[in-house]
Design a protein around this motif. Structure first.
Motif, PDB file in Angstrom:
ATOM      1  N   PRO A 327       0.894  -1.267   0.079  1.00 20.00           N
ATOM      2  CA  PRO A 327       0.003   0.041  -0.021  1.00 20.00           C
ATOM      3  C   PRO A 327       0.908   1.185  -0.022  1.00 20.00           C
ATOM      4  N   LYS A 328       1.771   1.070   0.558  1.00 21.97           N
ATOM      5  CA  LYS A 328       2.858   2.475   0.826  1.00 21.97           C
ATOM      6  C   LYS A 328       3.380   2.826  -0.669  1.00 21.97           C
ATOM      7  N   VAL A 360      -7.587  -3.565   0.496  1.00 19.05           N
ATOM      8  CA  VAL A 360      -6.625  -3.268   1.541  1.00 19.05           C
ATOM      9  C   VAL A 360      -5.975  -2.105   1.224  1.00 19.05           C
ATOM     10  N   ILE A 361      -5.527  -1.861   0.030  1.00 19.28           N
ATOM     11  CA  ILE A 361      -4.949  -0.634  -0.153  1.00 19.28           C
ATOM     12  C   ILE A 361      -5.734   0.564   0.533  1.00 19.28           C
ATOM     13  N   LYS A 363      -8.049   0.609   2.630  1.00 13.96           N
ATOM     14  CA  LYS A 363      -8.249   0.814   3.954  1.00 13.96           C
ATOM     15  C   LYS A 363      -6.937   1.284   4.667  1.00 13.96           C
ATOM     16  N   LYS A 364      -5.739   0.868   3.980  1.00 11.76           N
ATOM     17  CA  LYS A 364      -4.613   1.434   4.737  1.00 11.76           C
ATOM     18  C   LYS A 364      -4.155   2.841   4.424  1.00 11.76           C
TER      19      LYS A 364
END
Length: 382
Positions: A327-328, A360-361, A363-364
């Motif tokens: 995600p970063k 997921v991305i 959410k992060k």
């Protein structure tokens, strides 16, 4: 309410190049860092890409170097350590952009591996600012081509990336070669245990600040995602470019092979495109990046590592051809647009298999992205 640049203590002669480069108002990191650096304080700045971090240290350091421009120094006064050759070139360019219009001569040199060491050794004489990757710097020290005895300010730029790439031992060795009395500026996107350890060893009563990730990264970026099968991503990409009449677009690929495949398809369909990645020569990468930055190359396809040197204030479009694993890295990718007060569009092509990962991305990231089914997208006649 923001402070204008002239209120931050910078040299008056820097105000014109700031205006020429369309720096209208300081970013939050610049408002905090510039006065602190001018006051000779140590800095720990946690900020994502796109926060204006490079100018936050370049401008006050140039102000100080101007004051000492009459002094004859054999060796550099400022050392900037960076993780990649692309970032080294980027930082050098920022120093030169603001120093070239000045009456005083301030010389900046970038040194890094992957190219011949001899021209770098010959260019070392009379420099004020040395921007270096750790490995090449130690090679130059071993060859007695560079001396660190005059360093007054050390900058560790993208410290987390540098340590993640395995430069911890090299950085420690460089620190042991520097004068004990100096100013230390540490900038990082995250404060992990390695960065925290160096912070504890390196910094003396630092000014510590963290710029909110969402404020610097997402505020000016319009994000949208399309559900597209892998087999249809190529044609859909070309429709996107045409539909939005994209004159300058950065496309991210997940691998060297994919980057070249995307470019080959684009060229076959009469699009002006090139790729940069680790398999290309340093000279090719540098020339290609320059053409893209000045608007003479329409489409640039890059892998994540190569994107570290792509810093364009008003890049209008970024496209994720595939999602990154971390995600970063997604945040870093889209942070190439929406910079320095300019808005931008970040578009992701997401296959059915990638949908869970995209959740997921988001959410992060703490932000929902509008998801559109490409099969229902109506394209106007072009």
């Amino acid at each position: 309410m923001y402070m204008p640049f002239k209120s931050l203590g910078l040299s008056i002669s820097l105000l014109k190049p700031l205006k020429d480069q369309q720096f209208i108002k300081p970013t939050p990191i610049q408002e905090t860092a510039i006065p602190a650096i001018l006051a000779n304080r140590d800095i720990l700045g946690i900020a994502q890409t796109g926060s204006g971090k490079t100018a936050a240290y370049v401008l006050p350091l140039l102000t100080r170097l101007q004051r000492n421009a009459g002094e004859k120094n054999r060796y550099a006064n400022v050392l900037v350590l960076v993780p990649t050759r692309e970032l080294a070139e980027q930082v050098k360019t920022v120093f030169q952009t603001f120093s070239n219009p000045l009456a005083e001569t301030i010389k900046t040199l970038a040194v890094y591996g992957g190219v011949s060491i001899n021209p770098q050794m010959m260019a070392m004489q009379g420099i004020n600012v040395l921007v270096a990757t750790p490995g090449r710097l130690l090679e130059l020290v071993a060859a007695n081509a560079v001396h660190l005895s005059n360093i007054e300010t050390l900058v560790l730029d993208e410290a987390d990336k540098m340590l993640n790439l395995g430069f911890k031992d090299e950085v420690s060795k460089i620190l042991s070669l520097l004068p004990a009395k100096r100013q230390n500026l540490l900038f990082s996107a995250t404060l992990n245990k390695d960065v925290e350890q160096i912070h504890q060893i390196l910094l003396q009563q630092p000014v510590v600040f963290q710029i909110d990730e969402e404020e610097t990264t997402f505020e000016l970026i319009n994000q949208v995602a399309y559900i597209v099968s892998d087999s249809k991503k190529g044609p859909f990409l070309r429709k996107l470019i045409n539909h939005h009449n994209m004159k300058q677009v950065l496309i991210f690929a997940s691998s060297v092979h994919q980057a070249d495949a995307i470019v080959n398809k684009l060229i076959k369909n009469n699009f002006d495109a090139k790729s940069i990645h680790s398999k290309k020569s340093q000279g090719f990468r540098k020339d290609t990046l320059h053409l893209f930055k000045i608007g003479k190359l329409r489409i640039l396809v890059a892998t994540d590592l190569m994107a570290r040197g792509i810093d364009i204030n008003d890049l209008p479009f970024v496209i994720n051809y595939e999602l990154p694993r971390a995600p970063k890295d997604y945040v870093h990718r889209i942070g190439r647009t929406g910079r320095a007060g300019s808005t931008g569009d970040a578009i992701s092509l997401v296959s059915q298999e990638e949908l869970h990962h995209f959740e997921v991305i988001q959410k992060k990231m703490g932000k929902k992205v509008n998801l559109i089914d490409s099969e229902t997208t109506v394209w106007p006649t072009i």
